[in-house]
Design a protein around this motif. Structure first.
Motif, PDB file in Angstrom:
ATOM      1  N   ASP A  31       4.132 -12.846 -11.654  1.00 37.22           N
ATOM      2  CA  ASP A  31       4.845 -12.320 -12.822  1.00 37.22           C
ATOM      3  C   ASP A  31       6.245 -11.843 -12.469  1.00 37.22           C
ATOM      4  O   ASP A  31       6.705 -10.792 -12.913  1.00 37.22           O
ATOM      5  N   GLY A  32       6.923 -12.593 -11.604  1.00 38.36           N
ATOM      6  CA  GLY A  32       8.291 -12.279 -11.234  1.00 38.36           C
ATOM      7  C   GLY A  32       8.442 -11.243 -10.131  1.00 38.36           C
ATOM      8  O   GLY A  32       9.550 -10.902  -9.743  1.00 38.36           O
ATOM      9  N   VAL A  33       7.329 -10.716  -9.606  1.00 35.70           N
ATOM     10  CA  VAL A  33       7.370  -9.709  -8.543  1.00 35.70           C
ATOM     11  C   VAL A  33       6.941 -10.361  -7.231  1.00 35.70           C
ATOM     12  O   VAL A  33       5.871 -10.959  -7.143  1.00 35.70           O
ATOM     13  N   TRP A  34       7.793 -10.242  -6.212  1.00 32.32           N
ATOM     14  CA  TRP A  34       7.462 -10.765  -4.883  1.00 32.32           C
ATOM     15  C   TRP A  34       6.465  -9.829  -4.229  1.00 32.32           C
ATOM     16  O   TRP A  34       6.648  -8.614  -4.222  1.00 32.32           O
ATOM     17  N   GLN A  35       5.396 -10.402  -3.671  1.00 31.49           N
ATOM     18  CA  GLN A  35       4.369  -9.617  -2.999  1.00 31.49           C
ATOM     19  C   GLN A  35       4.087 -10.198  -1.623  1.00 31.49           C
ATOM     20  O   GLN A  35       4.023 -11.417  -1.465  1.00 31.49           O
ATOM     21  N   LEU A  36       3.896  -9.341  -0.652  1.00 33.17           N
ATOM     22  CA  LEU A  36       3.562  -9.737   0.711  1.00 33.17           C
ATOM     23  C   LEU A  36       2.154  -9.240   0.997  1.00 33.17           C
ATOM     24  O   LEU A  36       1.827  -8.088   0.714  1.00 33.17           O
ATOM     25  N   SER A  37       1.314 -10.105   1.539  1.00 25.26           N
ATOM     26  CA  SER A  37      -0.032  -9.678   1.902  1.00 25.26           C
ATOM     27  C   SER A  37      -0.464 -10.401   3.169  1.00 25.26           C
ATOM     28  O   SER A  37       0.072 -11.442   3.517  1.00 25.26           O
ATOM     29  N   GLY A  38      -1.423  -9.813   3.844  1.00 24.46           N
ATOM     30  CA  GLY A  38      -1.916 -10.438   5.059  1.00 24.46           C
ATOM     31  C   GLY A  38      -2.822  -9.517   5.835  1.00 24.46           C
ATOM     32  O   GLY A  38      -3.266  -8.479   5.349  1.00 24.46           O
ATOM     33  N   ALA A  39      -3.081  -9.914   7.080  1.00 25.24           N
ATOM     34  CA  ALA A  39      -3.950  -9.159   7.970  1.00 25.24           C
ATOM     35  C   ALA A  39      -3.442  -9.324   9.389  1.00 25.24           C
ATOM     36  O   ALA A  39      -2.672 -10.240   9.681  1.00 25.24           O
ATOM     37  N   GLY A  40      -3.879  -8.424  10.263  1.00 32.95           N
ATOM     38  CA  GLY A  40      -3.436  -8.517  11.642  1.00 32.95           C
ATOM     39  C   GLY A  40      -4.376  -7.830  12.603  1.00 32.95           C
ATOM     40  O   GLY A  40      -5.243  -7.060  12.202  1.00 32.95           O
ATOM     41  N   THR A  41      -4.194  -8.144  13.894  1.00 30.43           N
ATOM     42  CA  THR A  41      -4.977  -7.520  14.956  1.00 30.43           C
ATOM     43  C   THR A  41      -4.046  -7.035  16.058  1.00 30.43           C
ATOM     44  O   THR A  41      -2.956  -7.574  16.244  1.00 30.43           O
ATOM     45  N   ALA A  42      -4.493  -6.017  16.756  1.00 31.59           N
ATOM     46  CA  ALA A  42      -3.714  -5.471  17.869  1.00 31.59           C
ATOM     47  C   ALA A  42      -4.670  -4.938  18.923  1.00 31.59           C
ATOM     48  O   ALA A  42      -5.767  -4.475  18.597  1.00 31.59           O
ATOM     49  N   ALA A  43      -4.249  -5.015  20.185  1.00 27.74           N
ATOM     50  CA  ALA A  43      -5.050  -4.450  21.269  1.00 27.74           C
ATOM     51  C   ALA A  43      -5.010  -2.926  21.207  1.00 27.74           C
ATOM     52  O   ALA A  43      -5.965  -2.255  21.594  1.00 27.74           O
ATOM     53  N   GLY A  44      -3.924  -2.368  20.695  1.00 26.63           N
ATOM     54  CA  GLY A  44      -3.779  -0.922  20.576  1.00 26.63           C
ATOM     55  C   GLY A  44      -4.438  -0.396  19.316  1.00 26.63           C
ATOM     56  O   GLY A  44      -4.901  -1.150  18.469  1.00 26.63           O
ATOM     57  N   THR A  45      -4.464   0.920  19.193  1.00 23.91           N
ATOM     58  CA  THR A  45      -5.057   1.556  18.021  1.00 23.91           C
ATOM     59  C   THR A  45      -4.060   1.580  16.872  1.00 23.91           C
ATOM     60  O   THR A  45      -2.927   2.023  17.033  1.00 23.91           O
ATOM     61  N   LEU A  46      -4.481   1.091  15.737  1.00 24.53           N
ATOM     62  CA  LEU A  46      -3.661   1.097  14.517  1.00 24.53           C
ATOM     63  C   LEU A  46      -4.161   2.195  13.591  1.00 24.53           C
ATOM     64  O   LEU A  46      -5.333   2.567  13.633  1.00 24.53           O
ATOM     65  N   THR A  47      -3.263   2.699  12.756  1.00 23.57           N
ATOM     66  CA  THR A  47      -3.628   3.705  11.765  1.00 23.57           C
ATOM     67  C   THR A  47      -3.142   3.253  10.400  1.00 23.57           C
ATOM     68  O   THR A  47      -2.217   2.442  10.289  1.00 23.57           O
ATOM     69  N   GLY A  48      -3.746   3.783   9.360  1.00 19.21           N
ATOM     70  CA  GLY A  48      -3.323   3.469   8.013  1.00 19.21           C
ATOM     71  C   GLY A  48      -2.067   4.235   7.647  1.00 19.21           C
ATOM     72  O   GLY A  48      -1.739   5.248   8.265  1.00 19.21           O
ATOM     73  N   GLY A  49      -1.345   3.733   6.647  1.00 16.53           N
ATOM     74  CA  GLY A  49      -0.153   4.418   6.169  1.00 16.53           C
ATOM     75  C   GLY A  49       1.012   3.468   5.989  1.00 16.53           C
ATOM     76  O   GLY A  49       0.872   2.254   6.093  1.00 16.53           O
ATOM     77  N   GLU A  50       2.169   4.036   5.701  1.00 10.57           N
ATOM     78  CA  GLU A  50       3.380   3.240   5.478  1.00 10.57           C
ATOM     79  C   GLU A  50       4.003   2.854   6.811  1.00 10.57           C
ATOM     80  O   GLU A  50       4.028   3.655   7.748  1.00 10.57           O
ATOM     81  N   ALA A  51       4.487   1.624   6.878  1.00 11.35           N
ATOM     82  CA  ALA A  51       5.117   1.131   8.109  1.00 11.35           C
ATOM     83  C   ALA A  51       6.124   0.047   7.764  1.00 11.35           C
ATOM     84  O   ALA A  51       6.179  -0.451   6.641  1.00 11.35           O
ATOM     85  N   ARG A  52       6.916  -0.301   8.731  1.00 13.37           N
ATOM     86  CA  ARG A  52       7.850  -1.419   8.620  1.00 13.37           C
ATOM     87  C   ARG A  52       7.369  -2.468   9.597  1.00 13.37           C
ATOM     88  O   ARG A  52       7.100  -2.171  10.758  1.00 13.37           O
ATOM     89  N   ILE A  53       7.204  -3.701   9.140  1.00 12.67           N
ATOM     90  CA  ILE A  53       6.792  -4.787  10.014  1.00 12.67           C
ATOM     91  C   ILE A  53       8.032  -5.586  10.399  1.00 12.67           C
ATOM     92  O   ILE A  53       8.879  -5.868   9.544  1.00 12.67           O
ATOM     93  N   LYS A  54       8.153  -5.891  11.678  1.00 12.72           N
ATOM     94  CA  LYS A  54       9.276  -6.685  12.175  1.00 12.72           C
ATOM     95  C   LYS A  54       8.728  -7.917  12.864  1.00 12.72           C
ATOM     96  O   LYS A  54       7.865  -7.824  13.742  1.00 12.72           O
TER      97      LYS A  54
END
Length: 82
Positions: A31-54
């Motif tokens: 509906d005209g709104v760009w959305q980003l979605s996905g999944a990922g894995t890491a060897a380190g511990t991840l936490t929930g919350g806001e982040a910037r992906i590079k």
């Protein structure tokens, strides 16, 4: 539309950073709104919350990290952004 599979880096609002071993991302328009979605894995511990992906390609976006699952050897998450 954009898609990416490979390594990435998450930088949380508090400045902590985690290297993601692999992310699978797709960007769509709904509906005209760009959305980003996905999944990922890491060897380190991840936490929930806001982040910037590079991405190594130079792309970056603000995301919400959710559905965090931590095991003995890795963490998996869901990534959402608009």
């Amino acid at each position: 539309m954009f898609s990416y599979s490979g390594p990435a880096r998450l930088i949380y609002a508090d400045g902590n950073a985690v290297v993601m071993d692999r992310v699978d991302l797709i960007e769509t328009v709904n509906d005209g709104v760009w959305q980003l979605s996905g999944a990922g894995t890491a060897a380190g511990t991840l936490t929930g919350g806001e982040a910037r992906i590079k991405l190594p390609t130079g792309g970056e976006a603000d995301v919400l990290v959710s559905n965090v699952r931590v095991s003995e050897s890795s963490s998996t998450v869901t990534l959402l952004g608009t």
